[in-house]
Design a protein around this motif. Sequence first.
Motif, short mmCIF file in Angstrom:
data_model
loop_
_atom_site.label_atom_id
_atom_site.label_comp_id
_atom_site.label_asym_id
_atom_site.label_seq_id
_atom_site.Cartn_x
_atom_site.Cartn_y
_atom_site.Cartn_z
N THR A 47 -2.65 11.18 3.81
CA THR A 47 -3.15 10.11 2.93
C THR A 47 -2.96 8.74 3.57
O THR A 47 -3.89 7.92 3.59
N ILE A 48 -1.77 8.49 4.12
CA ILE A 48 -1.48 7.20 4.74
C ILE A 48 -2.42 6.95 5.93
O ILE A 48 -2.96 5.85 6.10
N ILE A 49 -2.60 7.97 6.76
CA ILE A 49 -3.46 7.82 7.93
C ILE A 49 -4.91 7.55 7.53
O ILE A 49 -5.62 6.77 8.16
N SER A 50 -5.35 8.18 6.45
CA SER A 50 -6.74 8.00 6.02
C SER A 50 -7.01 6.63 5.41
O SER A 50 -8.11 6.09 5.54
N ILE A 51 -6.01 6.02 4.76
CA ILE A 51 -6.25 4.76 4.05
C ILE A 51 -5.82 3.53 4.84
O ILE A 51 -6.24 2.41 4.52
N ASP A 52 -5.00 3.71 5.87
CA ASP A 52 -4.50 2.55 6.62
C ASP A 52 -5.26 2.41 7.94
O ASP A 52 -5.15 3.25 8.82
N ARG A 53 -6.02 1.33 8.08
CA ARG A 53 -6.87 1.16 9.26
C ARG A 53 -6.05 0.99 10.54
O ARG A 53 -6.56 1.23 11.64
N HIS A 54 -4.78 0.57 10.43
CA HIS A 54 -3.93 0.44 11.61
C HIS A 54 -3.67 1.79 12.28
O HIS A 54 -3.31 1.84 13.46
N LEU A 55 -3.83 2.87 11.52
CA LEU A 55 -3.55 4.22 12.03
C LEU A 55 -4.82 4.99 12.38
O LEU A 55 -4.76 6.20 12.62
N HIS A 56 -5.95 4.30 12.42
CA HIS A 56 -7.21 4.96 12.77
C HIS A 56 -7.37 5.01 14.29
O HIS A 56 -8.26 4.38 14.87
N VAL A 288 10.03 13.84 11.16
CA VAL A 288 10.12 13.13 12.44
C VAL A 288 9.18 11.94 12.49
O VAL A 288 9.54 10.84 12.91
N TYR A 289 7.95 12.14 12.01
CA TYR A 289 6.96 11.07 12.13
C TYR A 289 7.12 9.97 11.08
O TYR A 289 6.48 8.93 11.19
N THR A 290 7.92 10.21 10.06
CA THR A 290 8.17 9.13 9.09
C THR A 290 9.49 8.42 9.35
O THR A 290 9.61 7.22 9.13
N LEU A 291 10.48 9.15 9.87
CA LEU A 291 11.79 8.55 10.10
C LEU A 291 11.90 7.90 11.48
O LEU A 291 12.65 6.95 11.67
N ARG A 292 11.13 8.41 12.47
CA ARG A 292 11.26 7.94 13.84
C ARG A 292 10.08 7.09 14.30
O ARG A 292 10.08 6.59 15.42
N ASN A 293 9.04 6.97 13.47
CA ASN A 293 7.83 6.28 13.90
C ASN A 293 7.66 4.98 13.12
O ASN A 293 7.43 4.99 11.91
N LYS A 294 7.77 3.85 13.81
CA LYS A 294 7.72 2.55 13.15
C LYS A 294 6.36 2.28 12.52
O LYS A 294 6.26 1.73 11.42
N GLU A 295 5.28 2.70 13.20
CA GLU A 295 3.94 2.43 12.68
C GLU A 295 3.69 3.16 11.36
O GLU A 295 3.09 2.60 10.44
N VAL A 296 4.16 4.40 11.28
CA VAL A 296 4.00 5.16 10.03
C VAL A 296 4.86 4.56 8.93
O VAL A 296 4.43 4.44 7.78
N LYS A 297 6.08 4.15 9.27
CA LYS A 297 6.95 3.53 8.27
C LYS A 297 6.35 2.21 7.77
O LYS A 297 6.40 1.91 6.57
N ASP A 298 5.75 1.45 8.68
CA ASP A 298 5.09 0.19 8.27
C ASP A 298 3.90 0.49 7.36
O ASP A 298 3.66 -0.24 6.39
N ALA A 299 3.15 1.55 7.70
CA ALA A 299 2.00 1.93 6.87
C ALA A 299 2.45 2.36 5.48
O ALA A 299 1.80 2.05 4.48
N LEU A 300 3.56 3.11 5.42
CA LEU A 300 4.11 3.51 4.12
C LEU A 300 4.51 2.29 3.30
O LEU A 300 4.25 2.22 2.10
N ARG A 302 3.25 -0.73 3.56
CA ARG A 302 2.04 -1.41 3.10
C ARG A 302 1.41 -0.67 1.92
O ARG A 302 0.89 -1.29 0.99
N ALA A 303 1.46 0.67 1.98
CA ALA A 303 0.88 1.46 0.88
C ALA A 303 1.67 1.27 -0.41
O ALA A 303 1.10 1.12 -1.49
N ILE A 304 3.00 1.25 -0.28
CA ILE A 304 3.85 1.04 -1.45
C ILE A 304 3.64 -0.37 -2.00
O ILE A 304 3.66 -0.60 -3.21
N SER A 305 3.38 -1.31 -1.08
CA SER A 305 3.13 -2.69 -1.50
C SER A 305 1.70 -2.90 -1.99
O SER A 305 1.31 -4.01 -2.31
N LYS A 306 0.92 -1.80 -1.97
CA LYS A 306 -0.48 -1.83 -2.43
C LYS A 306 -1.33 -2.80 -1.63
O LYS A 306 -2.20 -3.47 -2.16
N ASN A 307 -1.06 -2.84 -0.32
CA ASN A 307 -1.86 -3.70 0.53
C ASN A 307 -2.06 -3.03 1.89
O ASN A 307 -1.59 -3.51 2.91
#
Length: 310
Positions: A47-56, A288-300, A302-307
């Motif tokens: 879900t995060i990868i599909s909605i966050d353009r930084h992860l495209h 691993v990809y949520t705890l060790r990956n800064k880009e995914v954590k930042d995307a999470l 942003r998603a929680i912040s609804k932006n």
Amino acid sequence: MLRENHTVVSEFVFQGFSSFHDHKLTLFMVFLTLYLFTLTGNVTIVTIISIDRHLHTPMYFFLSMLSVSETMYTLVIVPRMLSSLVESSQPISLAGCAAQMFFFITLAINNCFLLTAMGYDRYVAICNPLRYSIIMNKTVCAQLVWGAFSTGLLVAIIQIASVFRLPFCNREVAHYFCDIRPVMKLSCVDTTLHDIINFIISSLVIVVPMGLVFISYILIISTILKIASAEGRKKAFATCASHLTVVIIHYGCASIAYLKPKSENTRDQDQLISVTYTVFTPLLNPVVYTLRNKEVKDALYRAISKNPLA
């Protein structure tokens, strides 16, 4: 007599965790909790990868495909395993067993080669950064994903055709799902040739992608060590750390499960190894990809912040 026995066996029964009868409720709660975490984590990643353009990017495209594959992989195995902990001696038809084995093999091999594609992506990103967007274009990414799935599909068809041509004289599977070795043990005939073929196929689909990944990382590390700045080396290593962690554990578990001599472990040890790669390993991907990956954590965040487009 073989033909008569073969026609009698129209279904199998999983022995499952009968050795741990007194702990079934505990096992059910533990496996259910891990399964829910796995589903939640992988769905969150997709879900995060599909909605966050930084992860495209190709890296996260492969990660989302791996998460989808891992989700389907657990759906094939875990729900029936959980139900067998609640209600013992649940039968499964030959067709149902073949279907479970087919999807299990397809998705397991698909996961192996998706990890290889991710390794190739990291190799291109670090060793050939100026041409990265040209080499790793959408067509190439789609072809790598399709190639991984097609390989799994082809091997599964070959394995199913080989195993289910055997005559079966026993219906009690000493396992909690239709894996190749436990099912072949139920045959009325000598399966030495099938065991050899199975070992060769397992070796190819584990050793080949694993070898390609480690070759990629040898080239990656040699390139990183040539980077002048310590900060640059640290950043380059950081982009590979999550993937390399998943690769080592994934291929390690697969190698122990399928490349060891078949008589080396007891039934309980075999089941423990199987639990590792059917329950615990799929959980590694989101953890691993949520705890060790800064880009995914930042995307999470942003998603929680609804932006998500910030």
